[in-house]
Design a protein around this motif. Structure first.
Motif, PDB file in Angstrom:
ATOM      1  N   LEU A  21       0.714  -1.211  -0.092  1.00 32.91           N
ATOM      2  CA  LEU A  21      -0.002   0.020   0.095  1.00 32.91           C
ATOM      3  C   LEU A  21       0.769   1.363  -0.078  1.00 32.91           C
ATOM      4  O   LEU A  21       0.144   2.329  -0.007  1.00 32.91           O
ATOM      5  N   GLU A  22       2.115   1.185   0.151  1.00 28.37           N
ATOM      6  CA  GLU A  22       3.039   2.235   0.072  1.00 28.37           C
ATOM      7  C   GLU A  22       2.849   3.206  -1.255  1.00 28.37           C
ATOM      8  O   GLU A  22       3.045   4.426  -1.288  1.00 28.37           O
ATOM      9  N   ASN A  23       2.617   2.391  -2.227  1.00 24.77           N
ATOM     10  CA  ASN A  23       2.650   3.333  -3.456  1.00 24.77           C
ATOM     11  C   ASN A  23       1.316   3.655  -3.865  1.00 24.77           C
ATOM     12  O   ASN A  23       1.101   3.706  -4.961  1.00 24.77           O
ATOM     13  N   LEU A  24       0.282   3.489  -3.111  1.00 26.93           N
ATOM     14  CA  LEU A  24      -1.124   3.947  -3.586  1.00 26.93           C
ATOM     15  C   LEU A  24      -1.083   5.460  -4.438  1.00 26.93           C
ATOM     16  O   LEU A  24      -1.887   5.411  -5.234  1.00 26.93           O
ATOM     17  N   GLU A  25      -0.568   6.149  -3.956  1.00 28.44           N
ATOM     18  CA  GLU A  25      -0.674   7.672  -4.453  1.00 28.44           C
ATOM     19  C   GLU A  25      -0.089   7.697  -5.818  1.00 28.44           C
ATOM     20  O   GLU A  25      -0.396   8.671  -6.601  1.00 28.44           O
ATOM     21  N   SER A  26       0.612   6.775  -6.271  1.00 26.23           N
ATOM     22  CA  SER A  26       1.377   6.796  -7.678  1.00 26.23           C
ATOM     23  C   SER A  26       0.403   6.031  -8.595  1.00 26.23           C
ATOM     24  O   SER A  26       0.674   6.083  -9.786  1.00 26.23           O
ATOM     25  N   LEU A  27      -0.658   5.398  -8.209  1.00 29.66           N
ATOM     26  CA  LEU A  27      -1.506   4.684  -9.044  1.00 29.66           C
ATOM     27  C   LEU A  27      -2.211   5.668  -9.972  1.00 29.66           C
ATOM     28  O   LEU A  27      -2.726   6.844  -9.711  1.00 29.66           O
ATOM     29  N   ASN A  28      -2.265   5.049 -11.258  1.00 29.32           N
ATOM     30  CA  ASN A  28      -3.149   6.079 -12.144  1.00 29.32           C
ATOM     31  C   ASN A  28      -4.192   5.392 -12.903  1.00 29.32           C
ATOM     32  O   ASN A  28      -4.071   4.073 -13.120  1.00 29.32           O
ATOM     33  N   VAL A  29      -5.163   5.788 -13.103  1.00 26.75           N
ATOM     34  CA  VAL A  29      -6.237   5.172 -13.797  1.00 26.75           C
ATOM     35  C   VAL A  29      -6.131   5.072 -15.273  1.00 26.75           C
ATOM     36  O   VAL A  29      -5.549   6.171 -15.943  1.00 26.75           O
ATOM     37  N   VAL A  30      -6.149   3.890 -15.678  1.00 24.12           N
ATOM     38  CA  VAL A  30      -5.640   3.800 -17.186  1.00 24.12           C
ATOM     39  C   VAL A  30      -6.936   3.412 -18.120  1.00 24.12           C
ATOM     40  O   VAL A  30      -7.074   3.512 -19.285  1.00 24.12           O
ATOM     41  N   SER A  31      -8.224   2.936 -17.251  1.00 23.30           N
ATOM     42  CA  SER A  31      -9.178   2.795 -18.092  1.00 23.30           C
ATOM     43  C   SER A  31     -10.528   2.775 -17.060  1.00 23.30           C
ATOM     44  O   SER A  31     -10.230   2.303 -15.922  1.00 23.30           O
ATOM     45  N   ARG A  32     -11.665   3.097 -17.502  1.00 22.47           N
ATOM     46  CA  ARG A  32     -12.769   3.119 -16.623  1.00 22.47           C
ATOM     47  C   ARG A  32     -13.744   1.945 -17.263  1.00 22.47           C
ATOM     48  O   ARG A  32     -13.908   1.656 -18.545  1.00 22.47           O
TER      49      ARG A  32
END
Length: 110
Positions: A21-32
């Motif tokens: 969970l350390e890198n949650l802020e770096s996640l980017n949405v690539v599709s919806r």
């Protein structure tokens, strides 16, 4: 990201490698999701890759609707968030603080 965090912390699937969970802020949405619900992918899977459910929770939307919350992962990384509605309209994102483990039949018997 708070919904993902609450789901992984409160409703992890046993026997599955939990993602960091350390890198949650770096996640980017690539599709919806095309249906209009709040489900998103953070990573597109390649040929032969299969993500697994790493958290299985429920939560409540701001309108009070109960929704399912599934977090998917692969190789220790979060790949997607699926929000499952139980009505005919597309499911909204739940309020993060309401996300919790769903109590199943087996849990109630103990």
């Amino acid at each position: 990201m708070d919904v993902v965090r609450h789901a992984v912390q409160s409703a992890p699937v046993e026997g599955i490698q939990l993602p960091s969970l350390e890198n949650l802020e770096s996640l980017n949405v690539v599709s919806r999701c095309g249906c209009g619900c709040a489900s998103v992918d953070f990573r597109l899977l390649g040929a032969g890759e299969i993500a697994e459910v790493v958290a299985d929770a429920i939560g409540e939307t701001s309108s009070g609707e109960e929704v399912g919350v599934l977090v998917f992962g692969l190789n220790g990384r979060i790949t997607g968030l699926e929000i499952v509605g139980y009505s005919d309209s597309p499911a909204d994102l739940p309020i993060a603080s309401t996300v919790r483990r769903q109590i199943g039949f087996d849990d109630q018997r103990q």
